[in-house]
Design an enzyme around this catalytic site. Structure first.
Site, PDB file in Angstrom:
ATOM      1  N   ARG A  85      -6.932  12.818   1.431  1.00  0.00           N
ATOM      2  CA  ARG A  85      -5.841  13.330   2.271  1.00  0.00           C
ATOM      3  C   ARG A  85      -4.454  12.873   1.817  1.00  0.00           C
ATOM      4  NH1 ARG A  85      -6.645   9.838   7.802  1.00  0.00           N
ATOM      5  NH2 ARG A  85      -8.701  10.813   7.748  1.00  0.00           N
TER       6      ARG A  85
ATOM      7  N   GLU B 217      -8.321   0.426  -2.794  1.00  0.00           N
ATOM      8  CA  GLU B 217      -9.112   0.413  -1.550  1.00  0.00           C
ATOM      9  C   GLU B 217     -10.089   1.559  -1.624  1.00  0.00           C
ATOM     10  OE1 GLU B 217      -6.964   0.846   2.066  1.00  0.00           O
ATOM     11  OE2 GLU B 217      -5.821  -0.946   1.644  1.00  0.00           O
TER      12      GLU B 217
ATOM     13  N   THR C 171      -6.744   6.339  10.468  1.00  0.00           N
ATOM     14  CA  THR C 171      -6.646   5.336   9.404  1.00  0.00           C
ATOM     15  C   THR C 171      -7.903   4.481   9.509  1.00  0.00           C
ATOM     16  OG1 THR C 171      -5.334   3.500   8.518  1.00  0.00           O
ATOM     17  CG2 THR C 171      -5.288   3.770  10.891  1.00  0.00           C
ATOM     18  N   THR C 172      -8.098   3.547   8.562  1.00  0.00           N
ATOM     19  CA  THR C 172      -9.285   2.693   8.603  1.00  0.00           C
ATOM     20  C   THR C 172      -9.366   2.016   9.977  1.00  0.00           C
ATOM     21  OG1 THR C 172      -8.819   2.266   6.277  1.00  0.00           O
ATOM     22  CG2 THR C 172     -10.523   0.922   7.313  1.00  0.00           C
TER      23      THR C 172
ATOM     24  N   GLU D 298     -10.475  -9.813   2.965  1.00  0.00           N
ATOM     25  CA  GLU D 298      -9.245  -9.422   3.656  1.00  0.00           C
ATOM     26  C   GLU D 298      -9.606  -9.222   5.123  1.00  0.00           C
ATOM     27  OE1 GLU D 298      -7.056  -6.112   2.002  1.00  0.00           O
ATOM     28  OE2 GLU D 298      -6.060  -5.721   3.922  1.00  0.00           O
TER      29      GLU D 298
ATOM     30  N   ASN E 184       0.857  -1.188   0.000  1.00  0.00           N
ATOM     31  CA  ASN E 184       0.000   0.000   0.000  1.00  0.00           C
ATOM     32  C   ASN E 184       0.901   1.250   0.000  1.00  0.00           C
ATOM     33  OD1 ASN E 184      -1.308   2.305   1.220  1.00  0.00           O
ATOM     34  ND2 ASN E 184      -3.048   0.986   1.612  1.00  0.00           N
TER      35      ASN E 184
ATOM     36  N   ASP F  23      -0.057   4.493  -0.011  1.00  0.00           N
ATOM     37  CA  ASP F  23      -0.707   5.735   0.446  1.00  0.00           C
ATOM     38  C   ASP F  23       0.254   6.719   1.105  1.00  0.00           C
ATOM     39  OD1 ASP F  23      -3.072   4.563  -0.279  1.00  0.00           O
ATOM     40  OD2 ASP F  23      -3.813   4.261   1.758  1.00  0.00           O
ATOM     41  N   HIS F  24       1.147   6.176   1.954  1.00  0.00           N
ATOM     42  CA  HIS F  24       1.937   7.093   2.784  1.00  0.00           C
ATOM     43  C   HIS F  24       3.115   7.733   2.057  1.00  0.00           C
ATOM     44  CE1 HIS F  24      -0.862   6.530   5.869  1.00  0.00           C
ATOM     45  NE2 HIS F  24      -0.684   5.225   5.881  1.00  0.00           N
TER      46      HIS F  24
ATOM     47  N   HIS G 176      -3.428  -4.587   7.841  1.00  0.00           N
ATOM     48  CA  HIS G 176      -3.641  -3.412   8.678  1.00  0.00           C
ATOM     49  C   HIS G 176      -2.763  -3.479   9.925  1.00  0.00           C
ATOM     50  CE1 HIS G 176      -5.462   0.192  10.256  1.00  0.00           C
ATOM     51  NE2 HIS G 176      -5.839   0.381   9.015  1.00  0.00           N
ATOM     52  N   GLY G 177      -1.852  -2.538   9.984  1.00  0.00           N
ATOM     53  CA  GLY G 177      -0.979  -2.436  11.159  1.00  0.00           C
ATOM     54  C   GLY G 177       0.122  -3.484  11.213  1.00  0.00           C
TER      55      GLY G 177
ATOM     56  N   ARG H 188      -9.218   8.053  -0.558  1.00  0.00           N
ATOM     57  CA  ARG H 188     -10.138   8.421   0.520  1.00  0.00           C
ATOM     58  C   ARG H 188     -11.061   9.539   0.077  1.00  0.00           C
ATOM     59  NH1 ARG H 188      -9.020   6.802   5.891  1.00  0.00           N
ATOM     60  NH2 ARG H 188     -10.461   8.460   6.432  1.00  0.00           N
TER      61      ARG H 188
ATOM     62  N   GLY I 261       1.308  -1.408   4.310  1.00  0.00           N
ATOM     63  CA  GLY I 261       1.689  -0.084   3.836  1.00  0.00           C
ATOM     64  C   GLY I 261       2.608   0.663   4.773  1.00  0.00           C
ATOM     65  N   HIS I 262       2.044   1.160   5.856  1.00  0.00           N
ATOM     66  CA  HIS I 262       2.737   2.099   6.727  1.00  0.00           C
ATOM     67  C   HIS I 262       4.142   1.643   7.142  1.00  0.00           C
ATOM     68  CE1 HIS I 262       3.395   4.340  10.564  1.00  0.00           C
ATOM     69  NE2 HIS I 262       2.999   5.322   9.794  1.00  0.00           N
TER      70      HIS I 262
ATOM     71  N   HIS J  17      -5.468   3.703  -1.464  1.00  0.00           N
ATOM     72  CA  HIS J  17      -6.808   4.040  -0.960  1.00  0.00           C
ATOM     73  C   HIS J  17      -7.145   5.461  -1.370  1.00  0.00           C
ATOM     74  CE1 HIS J  17      -9.532   4.136   2.913  1.00  0.00           C
ATOM     75  NE2 HIS J  17     -10.182   4.489   1.832  1.00  0.00           N
TER      76      HIS J  17
ATOM     77  N   ARG K  30       3.940  18.682   2.683  1.00  0.00           N
ATOM     78  CA  ARG K  30       4.535  19.939   2.243  1.00  0.00           C
ATOM     79  C   ARG K  30       3.920  20.495   0.967  1.00  0.00           C
ATOM     80  NH1 ARG K  30       9.552  21.818   4.030  1.00  0.00           N
ATOM     81  NH2 ARG K  30       9.565  21.570   6.265  1.00  0.00           N
TER      82      ARG K  30
HETATM   83  N1  PXP Z   1      -5.573  -3.244   4.093  1.00  0.00           N
HETATM   84  C1  PXP Z   1      -6.569  -2.330   4.196  1.00  0.00           C
HETATM   85  C2  PXP Z   1      -7.944  -2.751   3.782  1.00  0.00           C
HETATM   86  C3  PXP Z   1      -6.333  -1.019   4.658  1.00  0.00           C
HETATM   87  O1  PXP Z   1      -7.346  -0.145   4.765  1.00  0.00           O
HETATM   88  C4  PXP Z   1      -4.999  -0.649   4.947  1.00  0.00           C
HETATM   89  C5  PXP Z   1      -4.701   0.775   5.328  1.00  0.00           C
HETATM   90  O2  PXP Z   1      -4.976   1.644   4.272  1.00  0.00           O
HETATM   91  C6  PXP Z   1      -3.990  -1.623   4.808  1.00  0.00           C
HETATM   92  C7  PXP Z   1      -4.306  -2.904   4.399  1.00  0.00           C
HETATM   93  C8  PXP Z   1      -2.577  -1.306   5.112  1.00  0.00           C
HETATM   94  O3  PXP Z   1      -2.467  -0.959   6.456  1.00  0.00           O
HETATM   95  P1  PXP Z   1      -1.078  -0.424   7.013  1.00  0.00           P
HETATM   96  O4  PXP Z   1      -0.788   0.855   6.313  1.00  0.00           O
HETATM   97  O5  PXP Z   1      -1.353  -0.252   8.472  1.00  0.00           O
HETATM   98  O6  PXP Z   1      -0.059  -1.479   6.721  1.00  0.00           O
END
Ligand code: PXP
Length: 238
Positions: free
Chosen positions: A48, A69, A99-100, A152, A6, A8-9, A192-193, A44, A214-215, A42, A17
């Site tokens: 963001r 997502e 976050t979600t 998932e 993922n 996103d970040h 997630h996480g 959103r 992702g993160h 994602h 910035r």
């Molecule tokens: N899966 C889903 C469905 C999510 O919403 C997210 C966060 O956007 C992730 C995976 C990835 O989560 P993380 O960034 O905490 O690894």
């Protein structure tokens, strides 16, 4: 085990910035080069981090499948129908959340109808639909009834658990749910996480076939680079 990264970040850093860098397209290509199985982003409702433009260019640039997502908000669904990701993962969304925060609730009657409608219109366009749900038997049964192509499991509670007993309890929920879902014929993903430490126990659950992370990977890439950060995760999960 497959790894969806993922991105996103990467966009979160850019938006901090308001610059043009770092570019999620470059990040996605580096993740692909490192060997990930799919790219996840994602879009959103509050835009963001990832914007429409990122999705358009990332999807054009990569060769691996793109997993979008998304919430079931009409504008977002319409956008997905237009760009046709290989997969879309339906998630709940609240404006104020960091976050979600949980899985999409398909047990509640009202949600069930709305999610079912979104699943059908996306599938009609050839998009495989995954539901991001909590590891719970009732949610899995409803996901099956809705006709989701994949599911998932939300590992958020497991990832946030602090005490050993809490970690054990949340891990067991994911394990049991994965077995139940696999027996129903689902392709099972989780995410997630997850980070370089807590992923180790999840990898041992043989019914889970894909992780979406992702993160932790983007954070690690700040120190070691994108390719190495993905390779390190692949090493742990393969
Ligand atoms: N899966 C889903 C469905 C999510 O919403 C997210 C966060 O956007 C992730 C995976 C990835 O989560 P993380 O960034 O905490 O690894």
């Amino acid at each position: 085990m497959k790894l969806g990264v993922n991105i996103d970040h990467i966009a979160t850093l850019r938006e901090a910035r308001g610059t043009l860098y770092p570019d999620p397209v470059v990040g996605a290509l580096l993740c692909e080069y490192a060997g990930c199985s799919s790219i996840v982003a994602h879009l959103r409702e509050d835009r963001r981090h990832i914007k429409e433009r990122d999705i358009l260019f990332v999807k054009k640039a990569i060769k691996v499948p793109f997993n979008m997502e998304m919430s079931i908000n009409k504008d977002i669904v319409d956008f997905a129908l237009k760009i046709k990701p290989e997969q879309s993962t339906l998630v709940p969304e609240r404006r104020q959340e960091l976050t979600t925060e949980g899985g999409i609730d398909v047990v509640s009657k009202n949600n069930y109808k709305r999610v079912e409608k979104a699943v059908k219109v996306l599938q009609q366009e050839g998009i495989a639909v995954s539901l991001f749900i909590d590891p719970n038997k009732k949610q899995i049964e409803k996901a099956k009834k809705i006709g989701a192509d994949l599911i998932e499991f939300n590992t958020g509670k497991y990832s946030e658990a602090k005490s050993a007993s809490e970690i054990k309890r949340e891990l067991l929920k994911v394990k049991q749910a994965a077995k139940f879902a696999k027996d129903l014929g689902f392709f099972v993903a989780a995410g997630h996480g997850l980070d370089y430490e807590n992923v180790k126990a999840i990898v041992k659950i043989k019914e889970i076939e894909e992780l979406n992370i992702g993160h932790s990977i983007i954070c690690r890439s700040v120190f070691v680079g994108m390719v190495a950060a993905v390779e390190e995760m692949l090493e742990l999960i393969s």
